[in-house]
Structures are given as structure tokens and as C-alpha cells.
Design an enzyme around this catalytic site. Structure first.
Site, short mmCIF file in Angstrom:
data_model
loop_
_atom_site.label_atom_id
_atom_site.label_comp_id
_atom_site.label_asym_id
_atom_site.label_seq_id
_atom_site.Cartn_x
_atom_site.Cartn_y
_atom_site.Cartn_z
N GLU A 130 -48.24 112.89 8.08
CA GLU A 130 -48.38 113.64 6.83
C GLU A 130 -48.54 112.64 5.69
O GLU A 130 -47.69 111.78 5.50
CB GLU A 130 -47.12 114.49 6.60
CG GLU A 130 -47.12 115.17 5.24
CD GLU A 130 -45.80 115.88 4.92
OE1 GLU A 130 -44.89 115.89 5.78
OE2 GLU A 130 -45.68 116.40 3.81
N THR A 178 -61.17 130.01 -4.45
CA THR A 178 -61.43 128.89 -3.54
C THR A 178 -61.78 127.59 -4.27
O THR A 178 -61.95 126.55 -3.64
CB THR A 178 -62.62 129.22 -2.60
OG1 THR A 178 -63.78 129.39 -3.40
CG2 THR A 178 -62.36 130.48 -1.80
N CYS A 368 -18.46 114.54 2.42
CA CYS A 368 -18.62 113.26 1.71
C CYS A 368 -17.95 113.31 0.33
O CYS A 368 -16.73 113.19 0.25
CB CYS A 368 -20.09 112.89 1.65
SG CYS A 368 -20.33 111.12 1.50
N GLU A 392 -14.93 105.65 -8.38
CA GLU A 392 -16.31 105.94 -8.77
C GLU A 392 -16.33 106.70 -10.10
O GLU A 392 -17.27 106.60 -10.88
CB GLU A 392 -17.00 106.78 -7.68
CG GLU A 392 -18.42 107.17 -8.02
CD GLU A 392 -19.12 107.96 -6.91
OE1 GLU A 392 -18.47 108.30 -5.91
OE2 GLU A 392 -20.32 108.24 -7.07
N HIS A 492 -21.79 113.21 7.28
CA HIS A 492 -22.67 114.32 6.92
C HIS A 492 -23.04 115.14 8.16
O HIS A 492 -24.02 114.81 8.84
CB HIS A 492 -23.94 113.79 6.26
CG HIS A 492 -23.72 113.30 4.87
ND1 HIS A 492 -23.81 114.12 3.78
CD2 HIS A 492 -23.38 112.08 4.41
CE1 HIS A 492 -23.56 113.43 2.69
NE2 HIS A 492 -23.28 112.18 3.03
N GLU A 494 -24.35 118.02 8.27
CA GLU A 494 -25.53 118.87 8.07
C GLU A 494 -26.80 118.28 8.68
O GLU A 494 -27.71 119.01 9.05
CB GLU A 494 -25.75 119.16 6.58
CG GLU A 494 -26.20 118.00 5.71
CD GLU A 494 -25.06 117.15 5.14
OE1 GLU A 494 -23.97 117.13 5.76
OE2 GLU A 494 -25.25 116.50 4.09
N1 GLN Z 1 -20.40 109.11 -4.21
C1 GLN Z 1 -19.64 109.05 -3.01
C2 GLN Z 1 -19.72 107.68 -2.36
O1 GLN Z 1 -20.64 106.94 -2.65
C3 GLN Z 1 -20.05 110.13 -2.03
C4 GLN Z 1 -21.43 109.94 -1.52
C5 GLN Z 1 -22.01 111.19 -0.92
O2 GLN Z 1 -21.47 112.28 -1.13
N2 GLN Z 1 -23.11 111.08 -0.20
O3 GLN Z 1 -18.92 107.34 -1.53
#
Ligand code: GLN
Length: 514
Positions: A130, A178, A368, A392, A492, A494
Site C-alpha cells: 500500500e 467520476t 499502560c 512524567e 498493550h 489490544e
Molecule cells: N506515558 C507513559 C509512559 O511513557 C505511558 C505510555 C503509554 O500509555 N503508551 O510510560
């Protein structure tokens, strides 16, 4: 143009061919100058999809994985920056033996080499490439030129061009227009590419007379003009394309014998059917700061739907702004999910959300950032840790979430902890009952983690740390067994969920909302 659904169409074409017993994979070319998608704002480009080998890729790679039920490596997302850095580095190392280094042939050769290498290494029968961007963009020119050369090099029965265009409908005149297609094909031909087929994105099925007009103006056979009209579920698109003979047409052009694999189709159809609307439904609130684009959390949204389908429920997901959390609003949801995120903005809203879910016993899953801020919430609420926070967000007397060792805050490109890692799960925990395994492998993308100095105080107050990695150096899973469902994961989940194959912890979370 972007947003047309090229990624889904690419994945759908690949799916058709996979269902015809071909060994298939997809490659995404992103002509932008970023090295990868890692530093891009999800509001503009959609989620950053993380591959097993730690690539921070365009979200289309996620579509490929979900459609093909196959892991894809980071080499499958090619960008201008990767190509140019490689060529420039080779020049510095003297690899071009004094030649004048140019876009043609050096850049185009590098592009072709990468595509060929993937095809050969993975022994692919067909590679679906792609090319992102719009025909006529300056940035995509070297890529289109490389693809043009491939057709010359390998011939018509080895390389096939499918052009995806927009066919808008003007309500006032009630007509499918078109002109945009005519012009983009002209633009393509100007750079030496004649499409073999055209797939038209339109609201309603493409009319026969529209097809004929496009065929006439673009030098494409009328049967090779395919309609890809709006549908409720993207997973029905392979069938839509196949009903118009697309598989057959591709096989003919590649001089391959026609094959029918009904068994494979039956399996896929039953997965697609399971993703239908159900009478019963589940309402999930998702809290984050990238609310203006649903695609910012596309893998989480899909994953929730895969689980909903598994439980025979429709899943309604509402994206709520973490900067403006109203707990009254939260009470109407069956479950609350906080996905990944970065930075200060909206963090207090997420902490408030986790505290509310905890207090009201509403199922909560933190992924996360959602895991990290659930720990902050628990610390403030249950462990009397004043101003507990993640470094953070601010420097605090109780940095319960802190920078991973060996992280450099000043270098943001590709420096997070990325990709799949093994996680050890403690026996006799909820996590163990969910995964039914001692070791799982999950993908990561983070720079901060739980600060183990606080482990004891949390455990004393009832939080269970049920998963760890790197010889107990990193906490990966938390659970609160006295609640209906209160869990968080540093990884993660997901990215591992596929239609028909929901991911375990997301499935457990969704089940707990019923
Ligand atoms: N900001 C957080 C970290 O860097 C979580 C990162 C995230 O949720 N992907 O650890």
C-alpha cells in the site's frame, strides 16, 4: 486522499488472497519524513501500532494484522526517512564506490530491495503493497517510480496496480461524479503508471453507467472497475470485493489457476457474522485526551468489539475527554477503560476516573498510562501517599511511577521500551485465571514504570501485583480482588486481539461488565 480507507482495502484484498490459500503479507509505504509513526500525534495520524519486534507503525499495520490474523514485522512499514538514512549512511561508508548518489537509481533501488527482501524472506506468494499519500504528492514520487520500475522489471503477470479513488455523490444532482478519478488516473499515467484496476470509494454501490464512464476515461476494462461502498463493518469488505469477482480477476492477471477454498471462507464468514449488532449491549467509557479522532484508539476499540461479539453483545464505546471528567456521566457505563497516553494534560481526570471506578465498583481496566494512573489513584486513596504521582506528570514526594532505568528524556524517537516481552504471572491470581498460563508474551510501549520502592505499602493495602517481567524488575499487572474488576496492565493487550480471537484480559474485563 487520506481517510479513504486504502488501509482497509489493502487488508481486504490481502484477506481475499489469503482465503484463496496464498501466503500473503502487506507492506505499508508512508512517504512522510518521520522515521516512523512513534513521534506523531495520534489526533493527526491515528494510533501508533506497535509490532511484536518493537516497530512504532502506522495504524494500517494493525488492520493488516487484524484481517490476516498474522503478526507483521516493523520492516513492513517503509518511510522516506528510513530509505534516505540508509542510502546516506551507505554513501558515508563508501559503499557506492565513488558514484554520484541519486534518487534514481539509488533511492528507488533501496525501495525495491526492501519490498523484494520481505517477499523472498517470508516466501510470500503475493505481497500487497500500500502506497500512502496522494498521487501527485512530491513525497510519494520516488516510491511510485520504484513501483513503476518493478512492473517493467518483472512484467504484467507479476506486478499489478490497483488504484483507489474517491467517487463522490452530489446530492443536488443525484449523481456519482467520476472527475476526481479521471484526474488522478491522468496524474498516475503522467508518471508512467497505468492502473490495472480501479477500486472506487463511494457512498452507494457504483452504478453500471459510472463504471462504464470510468472505464472509458481511464483505459481500464469495465469489469476491473470495482465498487467499494460504505458498509457498517469493515470486515464485510473482502466479501464485497470478492462478490465483484476481484479474486478471480487478480488470479487471471497473475496467470494463476482459479482456486475455491470454501472451507476457509466459511470460517471467515462466521467470524464476520459474529461481529453483527446484537439485541443486548455493553456500554464502555474510554477516557483519554485524544478525543477528536476515534482512530487514536483504534486497536482498543476493535479489541472491545471482538470481546463483545464473543459474548454476543453489541459494544458501544464513548470516548470521554480526560480534561473534563464528570463522574455523574461515568455512572451510566458498564465499564471504564483507560488506554495508553502521555503527558500531564488530562492526567488528573484519569486519576479521578480510576478513584471513582474503584469506589463505585465499576469494572475498570487500565492499559499502560491507565495502569500507571490507577496505581497513582490507589496510592492516594488507599495508602495515604500524599500527592502520589508519576514523574512524567510532576516531581513529587511520592513518585510511585518513575522513569525506566536507562531512559533518556531528550531523545524521543524509538527510545521507549518497545515490543514484545515475556511476562511471568503469579499462580492463584486473577491474572493467572485469565491467561491460564505462567508465561505470556505481550507488546509494550512506555518510558515510565511502577517504582518498586512502594511495593510493600501497596501490597499491605490490598493491591496484588500479579505479573512481572525482566526478573522481577518491572511490574506488569495489578489487580484488586475485592472489586468486581479492577485491573491494570503495563503492556498493550489490544494489539493481540483479532476478530474471532479476543484477547484474554480485555475479554475478562468486558465479561465482568455483564
Ligand atoms: N506515558 C507513559 C509512559 O511513557 C505511558 C505510555 C503509554 O500509555 N503508551 O510510560
Amino acid at each position: 486522499m487520506s481517510g479513504l480507507g486504502k488501509g482497509v482495502i489493502t487488508a481486504s484484498i490481502a484477506k481475499l488472497l489469503q482465503l484463496s490459500n496464498q501466503n500473503i503479507s502487506c507492506i505499508k509505504i508512508d512517504p512522510y519524513l518521520n522515521y516512523d509513526a512513534g513521534t506523531m500525534n495520534p489526533i493527526a495520524h491515528g494510533e501508533v501500532f506497535v509490532t511484536k519486534d518493537g516497530g512504532e507503525c502506522d495504524m494500517d499495520v494493525g488492520n493488516y494484522e487484524r484481517f490476516l490474523n498474522k503478526d507483521i514485522l516493523k520492516s513492513h512499514n517503509i518511510t522516506t526517512a528510513q530509505i534516505y538514512s540508509h542510502v546516506i549512511e551507505s554513501e558515508r561508508q563508501g559503499k557506492y564506490l565513488g558514484a554520484c548518489v541519486q534518487i534514481i537509481p539509488h533511492i528507488t533501488d533501496e525501495i525495491k530491495n526492501r519490498i523484494k527482501l520481505i517477499s523472498y524472506k517470508e516466501k510470500l506468494d503475493i505481497t500487497v503493497v500500500e502506497c500512502g499519500g496522494t498521487v501527485g504528492d512530491i513525497e510519494s514520487l520516488p516510491f511510485l517510480e520504484a513501483l513503476r520500475q518493478m512492473k517493467v522489471e518483472f512484467g504484467n503477470s507479476e506486478v499489478l496496480f490497483i488504484h483507489v479513488t474517491l467517487v463522490p455523490s452530489l446530492k443536488v444532482v443525484n449523481e456519482q461524479k467520476t472527475k476526481p478519478t479521471q484526474h488522478s488516473v491522468q496524474e498516475l499515467r503522467r508518471i508512467g503508471i497505468q492502473p490495472d484496476m480501479i477500486i472506487c470509494r463511494c457512498e452507494q454501490p457504483l452504478l453500471e453507467k459510472t463504471k462504464k464512464k470510468i472505464a472509458l476515461f481511464t483505459n481500464v476494462n469495465v469489469n476491473d472497475v470495482i465498487s467499494c461502498h460504505d458498509v457498517k463493518s469493515i470486515f464485510t469488505i473482502p466479501k464485497m470485493l470478492s462478490n465483484q469477482g476481484l479474486t478471480q480477476l487478480i488470479f487471471q492477471k497473475f496467470n494463476k489457476p482459479k482456486i475455491n477454498y470454501n472451507k476457509r471462507w466459511n470460517k471467515w464468514n462466521s467470524i464476520v457474522n459474529s461481529l453483527q449488532e446484537y439485541n443486548k449491549s455493553i456500554k464502555i467509557a474510554m477516557i483519554g485526551k485524544y478525543v477528536s479522532l476515534l482512530d487514536s484508539y483504534v486497536s482498543v476499540t476493535h479489541a472491545l468489539k471482538h470481546s463483545g461479539a464473543y459474548l454476543k453483545r453489541s459494544t458501544y464505546i464513548e470516548l470521554l475527554d480526560s480534561e473534563d471528567v464528570n463522574t455523574n456521566k461515568l455512572s451510566k457505563f458498564d465499564g471504564i477503560l483507560v488506554p495508553g497516553g502521555f503527558g500531564t494534560r488530562g492526567s488528573e481526570g484519569i486519576i479521578k476516573t480510576a478513584q471513582y471506578a474503584y469506589k463505585k465498583n465499576i469494572p475498570y481496566l487500565g492499559i499502560c498510562f491507565g495502569f500507571q494512573l490507577a496505581i497513582v489513584a490507589f496510592g492516594r486513596q488507599n495508602c495515604k501517599l500524599n500527592n502520589a504521582n508519576s514523574t512524567e506528570i510532576n516531581s513529587t514526594e511520592n513518585p510511585v511511577i518513575d522513569l525506566l532505568p536507562d531512559q533518556d528524556k531528550n531523545n524521543l524517537g524509538g527510545t521507549l521500551r518497545l515490543g514484545a516481552d515475556q511476562i511471568n504471572i503469579k499462580k492463584n491470581t486473577i491474572a493467572y485465571s485469565i491467561y491460564n498460563k505462567k508465561i505470556i508474551t505481550k507488546r509494550h510501549r512506555h518510558r515510565y514504570e511502577f517504582n518498586a520502592d512502594y511495593l510493600e505499602i501497596y501490597e499491605k493495602n490490598g493491591l496484588i501485583f500479579s505479573g512481572e517481567s525482566d526478573n522481577n524488575r518491572r511490574i506488569e499487572i495489578i489487580e484488586e480482588p475485592s472489586k468486581k474488576f479492577f485491573m491494570g496492565v503495563q503492556f498493550h493487550p489490544e494489539f493481540d486481539s483479532r476478530p474471532g480471537f479476543p484477547e484474554n484480559i480485555i475479554n475478562a474485563f468486558v465479561s465482568s461488565t455483564i
